[in-house]
Design an enzyme around this catalytic site. Structure first.
Site, PDB file in Angstrom:
ATOM      1  N   GLU A   1     -39.912  26.160 -37.797  1.00  0.00           N
ATOM      2  CA  GLU A   1     -41.372  26.251 -37.747  1.00  0.00           C
ATOM      3  C   GLU A   1     -41.951  26.286 -39.152  1.00  0.00           C
ATOM      4  O   GLU A   1     -42.944  25.622 -39.451  1.00  0.00           O
ATOM      5  CB  GLU A   1     -41.790  27.524 -37.009  1.00  0.00           C
ATOM      6  CG  GLU A   1     -41.651  27.461 -35.515  1.00  0.00           C
ATOM      7  CD  GLU A   1     -42.162  28.740 -34.853  1.00  0.00           C
ATOM      8  OE1 GLU A   1     -42.723  29.590 -35.574  1.00  0.00           O
ATOM      9  OE2 GLU A   1     -41.995  28.876 -33.639  1.00  0.00           O
TER      10      GLU A   1
ATOM     11  N   HIS B   1     -43.389  38.656 -36.741  1.00  0.00           N
ATOM     12  CA  HIS B   1     -43.472  37.373 -36.034  1.00  0.00           C
ATOM     13  C   HIS B   1     -42.149  37.023 -35.375  1.00  0.00           C
ATOM     14  O   HIS B   1     -42.111  36.498 -34.255  1.00  0.00           O
ATOM     15  CB  HIS B   1     -43.883  36.279 -37.027  1.00  0.00           C
ATOM     16  CG  HIS B   1     -43.689  34.905 -36.499  1.00  0.00           C
ATOM     17  ND1 HIS B   1     -42.701  34.061 -36.949  1.00  0.00           N
ATOM     18  CD2 HIS B   1     -44.351  34.220 -35.534  1.00  0.00           C
ATOM     19  CE1 HIS B   1     -42.760  32.922 -36.292  1.00  0.00           C
ATOM     20  NE2 HIS B   1     -43.747  32.989 -35.432  1.00  0.00           N
TER      21      HIS B   1
ATOM     22  N   GLU C   1     -41.826  38.890 -32.222  1.00  0.00           N
ATOM     23  CA  GLU C   1     -42.683  38.290 -31.194  1.00  0.00           C
ATOM     24  C   GLU C   1     -41.937  37.202 -30.437  1.00  0.00           C
ATOM     25  O   GLU C   1     -42.000  37.115 -29.209  1.00  0.00           O
ATOM     26  CB  GLU C   1     -43.948  37.737 -31.826  1.00  0.00           C
ATOM     27  CG  GLU C   1     -44.877  37.041 -30.854  1.00  0.00           C
ATOM     28  CD  GLU C   1     -45.471  35.779 -31.428  1.00  0.00           C
ATOM     29  OE1 GLU C   1     -45.368  34.718 -30.764  1.00  0.00           O
ATOM     30  OE2 GLU C   1     -46.039  35.829 -32.532  1.00  0.00           O
ATOM     31  N   HIS C   2     -41.208  36.367 -31.156  1.00  0.00           N
ATOM     32  CA  HIS C   2     -40.373  35.346 -30.505  1.00  0.00           C
ATOM     33  C   HIS C   2     -39.325  36.001 -29.606  1.00  0.00           C
ATOM     34  O   HIS C   2     -39.102  35.578 -28.465  1.00  0.00           O
ATOM     35  CB  HIS C   2     -39.671  34.498 -31.562  1.00  0.00           C
ATOM     36  CG  HIS C   2     -40.507  33.408 -32.128  1.00  0.00           C
ATOM     37  ND1 HIS C   2     -40.144  32.078 -32.083  1.00  0.00           N
ATOM     38  CD2 HIS C   2     -41.698  33.437 -32.771  1.00  0.00           C
ATOM     39  CE1 HIS C   2     -41.067  31.336 -32.669  1.00  0.00           C
ATOM     40  NE2 HIS C   2     -42.018  32.136 -33.106  1.00  0.00           N
TER      41      HIS C   2
END
Length: 488
Positions: A187, A107, A110-111
């Protein structure tokens, strides 16, 4: 990142059912949710739903596939109703492939994929898509990571050029990586640490899956996110972001041969990283072999509870580890799909009728199952208690409904209603090119084929009442994990 099908931010909630089942796209990927499943449509060119359901089935799209010399798989799904295309690149890796002690790296990367390349500086790709009136985003699941743009068809070649560039040209420095790590940590604080229901979902998954990586949140554990650095991101990027580990899906107003030629001119120039594989170097036909720890059979039922002053409505969930479409030995996944529909698919379901309407011990109840997973999936049943009803009493009532189905079997009308509802929503899925792109991409990313997708409806139709009852007897009598959400 946001959910490209709803425009809403992802939230780390409980495991969710198929992406398009029951008429809406569930939170399917990113920061602690699951992947939306794939085969929600009729077989291409078929009318399989009509015989048993009375639904007039329309033919599916004429899907075209191709594989480039470098191993990149291509899927083209024509949809000529509007001059728009959906361009998606799927990588056969998700959080379930994160290395030990590096949870959240899939993840995190992905950022970082939006941080610019040697050719295109940070922000240029996104600004271009916006200036052309398009949409773009990305999402991470347990089993795959995907990047997409939806844009006017004349800009498809440009999207391919940019996406191919960041498959190999990503530039990562400490000045880029360190601030983004703080973004991911924020987040997690916002979507999990500050949300009691998300905390319960995370704890329930970790208790249900004690060995398989599905027990680790997609966003990662905080103490491990804090250690992720540029070297971790580069190592993961070089391991997985290579054409033989990728699937290009293009849906929209295109000709298949044109798409293949454009892909050859862009993605086809990328050499595969043949020397880079999994930690043990396992490869087959140049493709990374995903060798994950598998969950042992459960021997004890467990319960996890989260009590918090912010909880206004208590909540109960039961979860079982069950076969997925990839781990089934016969046709259990299709029977489990219908079992979830019969038990908890709306206001005509058994759970809703017995618990909400008849006994009035609940104000809501349902069930879900996610077939399209690489490893063993899970079957979930949930209920929200009526005022004055304890979660223990509601838990007992849920168990009684399940036992009643096992004892009495499935009525013909219940099976027909579930099958009709299920298949009708498969048909509706064909009306969205984005859904279709996701359906095929997510299926191929876990090792299914186009033929598997196209035969899904026929396989659902072949399931009879005895098979649904047997699925309940085999899997819902196993030890389970219960989650209780309570006010402090």
């Amino acid at each position: 990142m946001t959910n490209p099908f709803t425009g809403k931010a992802f939230v780390g909630k409980a495991f969710v059912p198929r992406g398009i089942v029951r008429g809406s796209v569930k939170a399917f990927a990113d920061e602690g949710t699951t992947g939306v499943s794939s085969p929600l449509l009729l077989h291409a060119g078929g009318t399989g739903a009509g015989a048993d359901t009375g639904i007039e089935a329309k033919a599916g799209p004429e899907v075209v596939t191709h594989t480039l010399a470098n191993g990149l798989d291509i899927v083209v799904i024509p949809d000529r109703r509007v001059p728009v295309v959906t361009h998606m690149v799927w990588y056969r890796n998700g959080s379930g492939d994160d290395p030990a002690r590096k949870s959240g790296i899939a993840h995190f990367l992905e950022h970082l994929m939006f941080k610019g390349t040697k050719t295109h500086p940070i922000g240029e790709f996104s600004h271009l898509v916006a200036s052309l009136g398009g949409q773009e985003n990305a999402f991470t699941s347990y089993d795959y990571t995907a990047y997409y743009q939806r844009i006017a068809k004349e800009h498809l070649a440009t999207m391919m050029s940019f996406e191919a560039d960041r498959m190999t040209g990503l530039v990562l420095t400490d000045e880029v990586v360190d601030p983004e790590r703080l973004v991911v940590l924020e987040e997690r604080r916002l979507r999990t640490d500050s949300d009691p229901s998300a905390q319960l979902a995370e704890a329930l998954a970790a208790t249900l899956y004690t060995h398989n990586p599905y027990g680790t949140p997609i966003i990662g554990w905080q103490h491990e996110i804090e250690t992720l650095d540029r070297h971790d991101a580069i190592a993961y990027y070089e391991r997985f972001y290579t054409p033989e580990n990728a699937i290009l899906v293009v849906a929209g107003d295109v000709e298949a041969q044109d798409v293949i030629e454009l892909a050859e001119d862009t993605y086809g120039k990328i050499a595969p990283r043949a020397g880079i594989g999994a930690d043990d170097g396992a490869r087959e036909g140049g493709r990374i072999q995903r060798q994950r720890p598998q969950e042992p059979p459960a021997v004890a039922s467990k319960r996890v509870s989260v009590a918090d002053a912010r909880v206004e409505q208590p909540y109960l969930q039961r979860s079982w580890v069950v076969p997925s479409v990839r781990t089934q030995t016969d046709a259990e996944a299709y029977a489990l799909e219908l079992l979830a529909e019969i038990l908890g698919g709306g206001q005509t379901s058994l759970l809703y009728r017995h618990l909400v309407m008849d006994q009035r011990v609940a104000v809501g109840a349902g069930a879900s199952y996610h077939a399209t997973m690489l490893d063993d999936s899970r079957f979930d049943v949930y209920a929200v208690p009526a005022q004055g009803v304890t979660l223990e009493a509601l838990d007992e009532a849920v168990g009684a409904v399940i036992q009643r189905l096992i004892d009495d079997g499935v009525a013909a009308a219940e099976l027909e209603r579930a099958r009709t509802r299920f298949i009708s929503e498969m048909i509706y899925a064909q009306d969205s090119q984005v859904h279709m792109a996701h359906i095929y991409g997510s299926a191929l990313a876990i090792g299914e084929t186009v033929q598997d997708v196209q035969q899904w409806t026929r396989r659902i139709e072949a399931i009879d009442a005895a098979a649904v009852r047997e699925a309940a007897r085999r899997f819902l009598t196993r030890p389970h994990t219960a989650g209780y959400l309570l006010p402090a």
